[in-house]
Design a protein around this motif. Sequence first.
Motif, PDB file in Angstrom:
ATOM      1  N   ALA A  98       0.832  -1.203   0.000  1.00 32.30           N
ATOM      2  CA  ALA A  98       0.000   0.000   0.000  1.00 32.30           C
ATOM      3  C   ALA A  98       0.865   1.251   0.000  1.00 32.30           C
ATOM      4  CB  ALA A  98      -0.939  -0.024   1.204  1.00 32.30           C
ATOM      5  N   GLY A  99       1.779   1.332  -0.971  1.00 31.09           N
ATOM      6  CA  GLY A  99       2.704   2.467  -1.025  1.00 31.09           C
ATOM      7  C   GLY A  99       2.032   3.786  -1.325  1.00 31.09           C
ATOM      8  N   ASP A 100       0.858   3.730  -1.977  1.00 28.35           N
ATOM      9  CA  ASP A 100       0.108   4.953  -2.261  1.00 28.35           C
ATOM     10  C   ASP A 100      -0.936   5.243  -1.202  1.00 28.35           C
ATOM     11  OD1 ASP A 100       1.534   5.355  -4.658  1.00 28.35           O
ATOM     12  OD2 ASP A 100       0.208   3.974  -5.729  1.00 28.35           O
ATOM     13  N   GLY A 101      -0.964   4.434  -0.152  1.00 29.79           N
ATOM     14  CA  GLY A 101      -1.906   4.661   0.931  1.00 29.79           C
ATOM     15  C   GLY A 101      -3.305   4.177   0.600  1.00 29.79           C
ATOM     16  N   VAL A 102      -4.282   4.756   1.274  1.00 27.06           N
ATOM     17  CA  VAL A 102      -5.697   4.423   1.089  1.00 27.06           C
ATOM     18  C   VAL A 102      -6.348   5.577   0.347  1.00 27.06           C
ATOM     19  CG1 VAL A 102      -7.890   4.001   2.278  1.00 27.06           C
ATOM     20  CG2 VAL A 102      -5.770   2.982   3.159  1.00 27.06           C
ATOM     21  N   HIS A 103      -6.936   5.275  -0.808  1.00 28.30           N
ATOM     22  CA  HIS A 103      -7.450   6.358  -1.659  1.00 28.30           C
ATOM     23  C   HIS A 103      -8.566   7.140  -0.966  1.00 28.30           C
ATOM     24  CE1 HIS A 103      -7.261   8.264  -5.564  1.00 28.30           C
ATOM     25  NE2 HIS A 103      -8.584   8.282  -5.627  1.00 28.30           N
ATOM     26  N   VAL A 147      -0.761  -7.474   3.489  1.00 30.25           N
ATOM     27  CA  VAL A 147      -0.625  -6.110   2.990  1.00 30.25           C
ATOM     28  C   VAL A 147       0.622  -5.503   3.615  1.00 30.25           C
ATOM     29  CG1 VAL A 147      -1.677  -3.830   2.809  1.00 30.25           C
ATOM     30  CG2 VAL A 147      -3.129  -5.872   2.760  1.00 30.25           C
ATOM     31  N   ILE A 148       1.524  -5.032   2.769  1.00 31.45           N
ATOM     32  CA  ILE A 148       2.724  -4.343   3.255  1.00 31.45           C
ATOM     33  C   ILE A 148       2.398  -2.859   3.364  1.00 31.45           C
ATOM     34  CG2 ILE A 148       5.131  -3.771   2.777  1.00 31.45           C
ATOM     35  CD1 ILE A 148       5.246  -6.359   1.081  1.00 31.45           C
ATOM     36  N   CYS A 149       2.504  -2.318   4.557  1.00 32.74           N
ATOM     37  CA  CYS A 149       2.239  -0.897   4.814  1.00 32.74           C
ATOM     38  C   CYS A 149       3.571  -0.207   5.075  1.00 32.74           C
ATOM     39  CB  CYS A 149       1.327  -0.726   6.023  1.00 32.74           C
ATOM     40  SG  CYS A 149      -0.193  -1.704   5.925  1.00 32.74           S
ATOM     41  N   ASN A 150       3.783   0.941   4.452  1.00 36.22           N
ATOM     42  CA  ASN A 150       5.049   1.634   4.662  1.00 36.22           C
ATOM     43  C   ASN A 150       5.002   2.625   5.813  1.00 36.22           C
ATOM     44  OD1 ASN A 150       3.367   3.330   3.269  1.00 36.22           O
ATOM     45  ND2 ASN A 150       4.823   3.888   1.685  1.00 36.22           N
ATOM     46  N   SER A 151       3.915   2.597   6.581  1.00 41.12           N
ATOM     47  CA  SER A 151       3.843   3.384   7.812  1.00 41.12           C
ATOM     48  C   SER A 151       2.718   2.824   8.676  1.00 41.12           C
ATOM     49  CB  SER A 151       3.586   4.865   7.525  1.00 41.12           C
ATOM     50  OG  SER A 151       2.312   5.047   6.931  1.00 41.12           O
ATOM     51  N   ARG A 152       2.777   3.122   9.946  1.00 45.18           N
ATOM     52  CA  ARG A 152       1.702   2.736  10.863  1.00 45.18           C
ATOM     53  C   ARG A 152       0.419   3.471  10.495  1.00 45.18           C
ATOM     54  NH1 ARG A 152       0.925  -1.590  13.198  1.00 45.18           N
ATOM     55  NH2 ARG A 152      -1.244  -1.278  12.588  1.00 45.18           N
ATOM     56  N   MET A 153       0.555   4.696   9.996  1.00 42.33           N
ATOM     57  CA  MET A 153      -0.599   5.482   9.578  1.00 42.33           C
ATOM     58  C   MET A 153      -1.428   4.732   8.550  1.00 42.33           C
ATOM     59  SD  MET A 153      -0.599   9.234   7.672  1.00 42.33           S
ATOM     60  CE  MET A 153      -0.160   8.591   6.035  1.00 42.33           C
ATOM     61  N   VAL A 154      -0.768   4.149   7.556  1.00 36.82           N
ATOM     62  CA  VAL A 154      -1.476   3.418   6.506  1.00 36.82           C
ATOM     63  C   VAL A 154      -2.128   2.161   7.064  1.00 36.82           C
ATOM     64  CG1 VAL A 154      -1.160   2.129   4.354  1.00 36.82           C
ATOM     65  CG2 VAL A 154      -0.073   4.356   4.639  1.00 36.82           C
ATOM     66  N   ALA A 155      -1.424   1.439   7.934  1.00 42.51           N
ATOM     67  CA  ALA A 155      -2.007   0.241   8.542  1.00 42.51           C
ATOM     68  C   ALA A 155      -3.282   0.588   9.312  1.00 42.51           C
ATOM     69  CB  ALA A 155      -0.987  -0.416   9.470  1.00 42.51           C
ATOM     70  N   ASP A 283       0.780  11.663   2.406  1.00 43.22           N
ATOM     71  CA  ASP A 283       1.927  10.937   1.869  1.00 43.22           C
ATOM     72  C   ASP A 283       2.188   9.756   2.783  1.00 43.22           C
ATOM     73  OD1 ASP A 283       3.695  11.019  -0.342  1.00 43.22           O
ATOM     74  OD2 ASP A 283       4.088  13.126   0.052  1.00 43.22           O
ATOM     75  N   PRO A 284       1.926   8.529   2.328  1.00 45.78           N
ATOM     76  CA  PRO A 284       2.066   7.368   3.206  1.00 45.78           C
ATOM     77  C   PRO A 284       3.446   7.248   3.842  1.00 45.78           C
ATOM     78  CG  PRO A 284       0.842   6.767   1.255  1.00 45.78           C
ATOM     79  CD  PRO A 284       1.329   8.166   1.026  1.00 45.78           C
ATOM     80  N   PHE A 285       4.507   7.401   3.058  1.00 47.94           N
ATOM     81  CA  PHE A 285       5.870   7.507   3.584  1.00 47.94           C
ATOM     82  C   PHE A 285       6.799   7.858   2.419  1.00 47.94           C
ATOM     83  CE2 PHE A 285       9.611   7.325   5.883  1.00 47.94           C
ATOM     84  CZ  PHE A 285       9.381   7.041   7.224  1.00 47.94           C
ATOM     85  N   PRO A 286       7.008   9.127   2.167  1.00 53.49           N
ATOM     86  CA  PRO A 286       7.777   9.528   0.985  1.00 53.49           C
ATOM     87  C   PRO A 286       9.256   9.182   1.101  1.00 53.49           C
ATOM     88  CG  PRO A 286       7.094  11.447   2.263  1.00 53.49           C
ATOM     89  CD  PRO A 286       6.465  10.259   2.908  1.00 53.49           C
ATOM     90  N   GLY A 304      -0.124  14.356   8.070  1.00 56.44           N
ATOM     91  CA  GLY A 304      -0.587  13.485   6.994  1.00 56.44           C
ATOM     92  C   GLY A 304       0.539  12.753   6.307  1.00 56.44           C
ATOM     93  N   CYS A 305       1.715  12.797   6.873  1.00 55.70           N
ATOM     94  CA  CYS A 305       2.896  12.154   6.300  1.00 55.70           C
ATOM     95  C   CYS A 305       3.324  11.008   7.216  1.00 55.70           C
ATOM     96  CB  CYS A 305       4.034  13.164   6.161  1.00 55.70           C
ATOM     97  SG  CYS A 305       5.572  12.477   5.517  1.00 55.70           S
TER      98      CYS A 305
END
Length: 374
Positions: A98-103, A147-155, A283-286, A304-305
């Motif tokens: 989920a590199g682009d996050g949740v739409h 699902v691979i999340c690049n931040s806790r925010m996205v998870a 930005d999920p994790f730039p 939001g980052c």
Amino acid sequence: MTRLAIVRQRYNPAGGAERFVSRALDALARQGSLDVTLITRRWEDHAGYHSLTVNPFYLGNVWRDAGFARGVRQAIAREGFDLVQAHERIPGCDVFRAGDGVHRAWLARRGRALSALGRLKLKLNPYHHYICRAEARMFADPALKAVICNSRMVADEIQQYFGLPADKLAVIYNGVDTQAFHPGLASQRDAVRAHWRIPAQAPLLVYVGSGFERKGVAAALAAIAPLAGVHLLVVGHDKHAARYQAQARALGVAERVIFTGAQKDVKSFYAAADALILPTLYDPFPNVCVEALACGLPLFTSTGCGAAEWIRSGENGWVRDALDVAGFTADIASWLQARADWPSLRAHARATVEPYTLEAMAEELLGLYRRLLG
């Protein structure tokens, strides 16, 4: 040997997600236990892994994404990979990154910065409806194992919007080449500043990224306006760049702001700068945050980052709401007043990312693959 397929539709040399995929492909291809294939429409030149082109005809972005997804599913059925990891919203894949996050989360955050008319246009845009439907179908598909999340925010957002159990969510932060991105690049500082006609002693913030509206260029320009002497490098492409150049003139900061356009190699800009500013709406994790920290640059970023999870205020950066321009100005002012502490800030910034090497990221990915394959 495990046959792993990585799916990403196209390559954009200025795109952070694409840079992540390139780094991950290179790191994974060096693992003797994996036979890696990239499924794509088009990509950069490569070595060490195979590529499988899926490039059906299309008109418009909905047809483009839907046609690619259909072609990928056909290729997967034909090739019989052991694991398929998608970086696009394609139902039926084993792993989704989920590199682009949740739409839906991005649309909610973007709506905060729009007028009523802008929010209506957003709501009526058919592409956003397509992405949200594809996202919901993918997360509900029984084939999805992780699902691979690049931040806790996205998870957290995936659990909030789709109710996936925690054991399906793996937080694996972006890795960075800590030998390529390092504080020693500052040896180029004077030469780079001379090239762009930036005073040698001027406090210099750098912004790196395409998509100026989402990533907060307007907020960055407004934040430095009251702070005489602070310069800003805006590194990246945007089709509306002229609008932001006009804003800089209106704010009276045009002489302190340089728009460089897209740059394939951004290391020299980190070398010239004293800190990175990214007041992004979402930005999920730039990658730019990981790269800048590795170069010893503290961050000014937003809630939001995903990179905000790494920031300790006043130690390696500062975090504000993306729309809190006055807050960003206050934090930059605090940073200016503490110039004697800049070496400590740089050291803490570098220390933040030292565990997150490309090799460490590859090991975490391999551990996930082993678990999924039993």
